[in-house]
Each structure stands twice: as structure tokens, then as C-alpha cells.
Design a protein around this motif. Sequence first.
Motif, short mmCIF file in Angstrom:
data_model
loop_
_atom_site.label_atom_id
_atom_site.label_comp_id
_atom_site.label_asym_id
_atom_site.label_seq_id
_atom_site.Cartn_x
_atom_site.Cartn_y
_atom_site.Cartn_z
N ASP A 16 41.69 38.38 35.02
CA ASP A 16 42.66 38.02 36.06
C ASP A 16 43.38 39.28 36.55
OD1 ASP A 16 44.52 38.67 34.09
OD2 ASP A 16 45.27 36.65 33.85
N LEU A 49 50.41 40.08 44.57
CA LEU A 49 49.65 38.89 44.19
C LEU A 49 50.27 37.68 44.87
CD1 LEU A 49 47.35 37.80 42.40
CD2 LEU A 49 49.05 37.50 40.58
N ASP A 103 49.21 33.62 45.85
CA ASP A 103 48.29 32.48 45.78
C ASP A 103 46.93 32.84 45.19
OD1 ASP A 103 50.21 30.76 46.90
OD2 ASP A 103 49.56 31.23 48.94
N GLY A 104 46.94 33.64 44.12
CA GLY A 104 45.71 33.99 43.43
C GLY A 104 44.90 35.11 44.07
N ARG A 105 45.41 35.66 45.17
CA ARG A 105 44.75 36.78 45.85
C ARG A 105 45.58 38.04 45.64
NH1 ARG A 105 44.54 32.49 49.51
NH2 ARG A 105 42.44 31.83 50.00
N THR A 155 41.91 42.56 50.54
CA THR A 155 42.24 41.36 49.78
C THR A 155 41.15 41.10 48.74
OG1 THR A 155 43.25 40.45 51.77
CG2 THR A 155 42.85 38.92 49.95
N LEU A 156 41.58 40.97 47.49
CA LEU A 156 40.65 40.68 46.41
C LEU A 156 40.86 39.26 45.93
CD1 LEU A 156 41.03 43.98 44.33
CD2 LEU A 156 39.47 43.50 46.22
N GLU A 157 39.76 38.58 45.63
CA GLU A 157 39.83 37.20 45.13
C GLU A 157 38.89 37.04 43.95
OE1 GLU A 157 40.16 33.91 48.13
OE2 GLU A 157 39.26 35.45 49.40
N GLY A 158 39.24 36.14 43.06
CA GLY A 158 38.37 35.78 41.96
C GLY A 158 38.42 36.75 40.79
N SER A 159 37.78 36.33 39.73
CA SER A 159 37.72 37.14 38.52
C SER A 159 36.70 38.27 38.72
CB SER A 159 37.30 36.26 37.35
OG SER A 159 37.27 37.01 36.17
#
Length: 106
Positions: free
Chosen positions: A2, A39, A41-43, A92-96
Amino acid sequence: MDFPTLVSDLGRRLGLSLNLEENGSCGVTFGDDEIGMELVDGRLFLISHLASSLGHETDCARLLNAAHMGLESGFANFGIDEAAGEFTLTRTLEGSMSQETFEKKL
């Protein structure tokens, strides 16, 4: 991993105490360049101020051309921070992801 873990692990690798604050933000400086991290909303947004935009409005077309399909911008977005009067580069980065992938994207 994360994003909070990736950021703190990056700090350890650099010999820094680097952690996302309660509001989800922090920054790291490499020489004269600072990367802000936020960070939301998870992004994870990576934000770098590039140069003054004041009096350089004609550079907008060049920046937009470089951002076309992400081919010359590393799939990042150019923008203008009106409050600071500066051009910005935001990714913008998303995800594991692995630590190695995270550091490459920086």
C-alpha cells in the motif's frame, strides 16, 4: 504494497523519516526538485512544480503537445498551479505495487 508503506520504505532507503501525514500528504526533495505526495481516495498523486508560468503562456502548447498520449511526459499530466504561478507535473498512481515499481514511477 500500500502507499503509506511504500512511502515510508522509500524514506528508510534514503535515510529519511518519510511518512504520509494524517491529511495524507508529504514531500521529498531531491537536490533542487521537490515531489509532493498526496493520498486521496486510494490514489497517490505525485506533484512537482516545474517553473514559473507567469509570462510563459506560450509554453502551454508545448507542454500539451508533450503530454499528448503521455508519450513525452511519462504518462503524467502538465498543469498550472494558479496560486503559485507555476507549471506542474502530476502523476497519479493506483493499486498495489512493488517498491521497485513505485520508485521507478517517481
